[in-house]
Design a protein around this motif. Structure first.
Motif, PDB file in Angstrom:
ATOM      1  N   ASP A 171       0.845  -1.201   0.000  1.00 18.94           N
ATOM      2  CA  ASP A 171       0.000   0.000   0.000  1.00 18.94           C
ATOM      3  C   ASP A 171       0.879   1.249   0.000  1.00 18.94           C
ATOM      4  O   ASP A 171       1.456   1.613   1.021  1.00 18.94           O
ATOM      5  N   PRO A 172       0.999   1.942  -1.149  1.00 14.14           N
ATOM      6  CA  PRO A 172       1.838   3.144  -1.207  1.00 14.14           C
ATOM      7  C   PRO A 172       1.223   4.364  -0.533  1.00 14.14           C
ATOM      8  O   PRO A 172       1.867   5.411  -0.448  1.00 14.14           O
ATOM      9  N   TYR A 173      -0.007   4.237  -0.051  1.00 12.34           N
ATOM     10  CA  TYR A 173      -0.668   5.349   0.621  1.00 12.34           C
ATOM     11  C   TYR A 173      -0.469   5.289   2.140  1.00 12.34           C
ATOM     12  O   TYR A 173      -0.873   6.210   2.854  1.00 12.34           O
ATOM     13  N   VAL A 181      -6.181  -2.666   8.003  1.00 13.89           N
ATOM     14  CA  VAL A 181      -7.126  -3.772   7.847  1.00 13.89           C
ATOM     15  C   VAL A 181      -8.448  -3.378   8.484  1.00 13.89           C
ATOM     16  O   VAL A 181      -8.486  -2.552   9.407  1.00 13.89           O
ATOM     17  N   GLY A 182      -9.526  -3.947   8.000  1.00 13.66           N
ATOM     18  CA  GLY A 182     -10.843  -3.698   8.561  1.00 13.66           C
ATOM     19  C   GLY A 182     -11.790  -4.800   8.159  1.00 13.66           C
ATOM     20  O   GLY A 182     -11.552  -5.522   7.176  1.00 13.66           O
ATOM     21  N   PHE A 353      -5.307  -7.771   3.900  1.00 10.26           N
ATOM     22  CA  PHE A 353      -4.793  -6.616   4.627  1.00 10.26           C
ATOM     23  C   PHE A 353      -3.695  -5.935   3.828  1.00 10.26           C
ATOM     24  O   PHE A 353      -3.126  -6.492   2.897  1.00 10.26           O
ATOM     25  N   ARG A 354      -3.420  -4.686   4.200  1.00 13.82           N
ATOM     26  CA  ARG A 354      -2.504  -3.853   3.438  1.00 13.82           C
ATOM     27  C   ARG A 354      -1.241  -3.579   4.255  1.00 13.82           C
ATOM     28  O   ARG A 354      -1.308  -3.287   5.452  1.00 13.82           O
ATOM     29  N   GLY A 383       5.896  -7.912   6.359  1.00 11.88           N
ATOM     30  CA  GLY A 383       4.780  -8.605   5.735  1.00 11.88           C
ATOM     31  C   GLY A 383       4.925 -10.103   5.771  1.00 11.88           C
ATOM     32  O   GLY A 383       3.960 -10.833   6.061  1.00 11.88           O
ATOM     33  N   ALA A 384       6.130 -10.609   5.492  1.00 14.11           N
ATOM     34  CA  ALA A 384       6.353 -12.058   5.485  1.00 14.11           C
ATOM     35  C   ALA A 384       6.146 -12.660   6.866  1.00 14.11           C
ATOM     36  O   ALA A 384       5.535 -13.731   7.009  1.00 14.11           O
TER      37      ALA A 384
END
Length: 399
Positions: A171-173, A181-182, A353-354, A383-384
């Protein structure tokens, strides 16, 4: 200690280096949807090199590998999905490992997803004494284009015996080291369409003797935007985008007798989706008829929205918070992008999820699908590890 250091502390330096090497190899050698032959062969090679066995082809040019826990017998299974395909974009990122294939680029971060999936597979294999049940890692082709790999994964029965599924997206934002996440709808449904407008040729000096298909197509583009701006509640997500337009034979002095458009409809609710389909057809045919032209619409249903299961969201939140701290957990809403992980979420409880990769110290930040898109590789170990630990937490034997 920085967020990236938190992830690195939980992954040994050799595995982190290998993960980044794999990501850069994939970035140099991107392949489009349903063309991932070399990617498939390369992934098989690196997974076997890491000691993983039972690797099998799936969904055309994808792979799946099961890591079976040794903490006791269990039939529980969880899937980790990593998409592997690239986009038809000419890279302009300037990174030293830029794409070597003209017109093809990993502009959506799937190379990073694949590398994190690889590292999570290795970590799970190393830690299989700590869980029971099975973690199935699916390196999925064709997330970006039909025929969609997610649909094929379901059709081939890879989720028939699965209790849950997890997917990650860069996610670059969102800042590096933060997780978004939601629960509930988390991406939009995506459908694609092609429109052919047919008019009549004429000399460009006497357009009144023909029907200008390009002029009609331009009117179609304008009118279609009113579906969103004038017919849909602003709180009900809908996006209608025309992404290509062309027509005419290339002559300067001939009115075009045909024009072609293509585009996409993104929607959050099925009734809105159906309304957009209906109105698109009505508007295209009506505008064409009002200009003495005709039009055909080919509309193809794509992936549904991803729906995040609340219990699976909680597993990601607990896992990420334990690694990064609660301050780095964002209860963020979904985004208007689509993802064929939605087919997984229709089949079993799932979470998408981001992973934040925004690091302005590395230079300007560009969005997904941009030719200058870049990934902050410091985030990959985070992330991993979250993918691995969330799967392990789901598969932990009863206490």
């Amino acid at each position: 200690m920085s967020n990236a250091e938190t992830g690195n502390r939980l992954m040994d330096a050799a595995l982190e280096r290998r993960m980044i090497e794999i990501r850069r190899h994939l970035h140099r050698n991107p392949e489009l949807s349903n063309e991932e032959r070399e990617t498939q062969a390369y992934l098989r090679e690196v997974l076997e090199e890491a000691g993983l066995s039972g690797i099998r082809p799936v969904a055309g040019f994808g792979l799946a590998v099961d890591v079976v826990g040794a903490a006791g017998p269990s039939n529980r299974k969880i899937v980790i999905r990593a998409d592997i395909d690239a986009l038809p974009i000419s890279e302009a990122s300037g990174v030293p490992f830029s794409s070597e294939r003209p017109g093809v680029m990993h502009a959506c971060g799937h190379d990073a997803h694949t590398a994190m999936g690889y590292a999570a597979s290795v970590l799970l294999e190393r830690q299989k004494q700590s869980f029971s049940g099975t973690a199935r890692i699916i390196f999925q082709p064709a997330e970006e284009a039909e025929p969609l790999g997610g649909r094929r994964v379901v059709q081939e029965g890879l989720l028939d015996d699965v209790d849950a599924a997890i997917a990650i997206h860069v996610d670059p934002y969102t800042a590096t080291g933060k997780i978004a996440v939601g629960a509930g709808p988390y991406t939009l449904a995506c459908d694609i369409f092609d429109i052919t407008v047919t008019g009549n040729s004429a000399h460009a000096a006497k357009p009144s003797e023909g029907v200008d298909a390009i002029a009609v197509a331009c009117s179609v583009v304008t009118e279609l935007q009113k579906i969103v701006s004038r017919e849909i509640d602003p709180y009900d997500p809908l996006v209608v985008s025309i992404t290509a337009i062309g027509g005419g034979g290339g002559a300067y002095n001939v009115i075009a007798d045909e024009a072609r458009l293509k585009g996409t409809i993104r929607s959050g609710h099925e009734n809105t989706r159906q309304h957009a389909w209906k109105r698109l057809r009505q508007i295209v045919e009506g505008v064409a008829s009002s200009h003495n032209a005709s039009a055909e619409v080919d509309l193809r249903r794509g992936e549904p929205p991803v729906i995040n299961d609340p219990d699976m969201v909680e597993i990601i939140r607990r896992t990420a918070a334990s690694l990064l701290g609660q301050d780095n957990m964002l209860s963020a809403p979904g985004w208007t992008a689509a993802d064929d992980f939605a087919f997984y979420s229709e089949k079993c409880p799932s979470v998408y999820f981001r992973l934040g990769i925004r690091n302005e110290e590395l230079g300007a930040v560009y969005p997904l699908h941009h030719p200058r898109f870049r990934v902050d590789e410091q985030a990959l170990s985070i992330g991993a590890v979250i993918l691995c630990d969330a799967a392990r937490n789901f598969l932990l034997p009863p206490s």
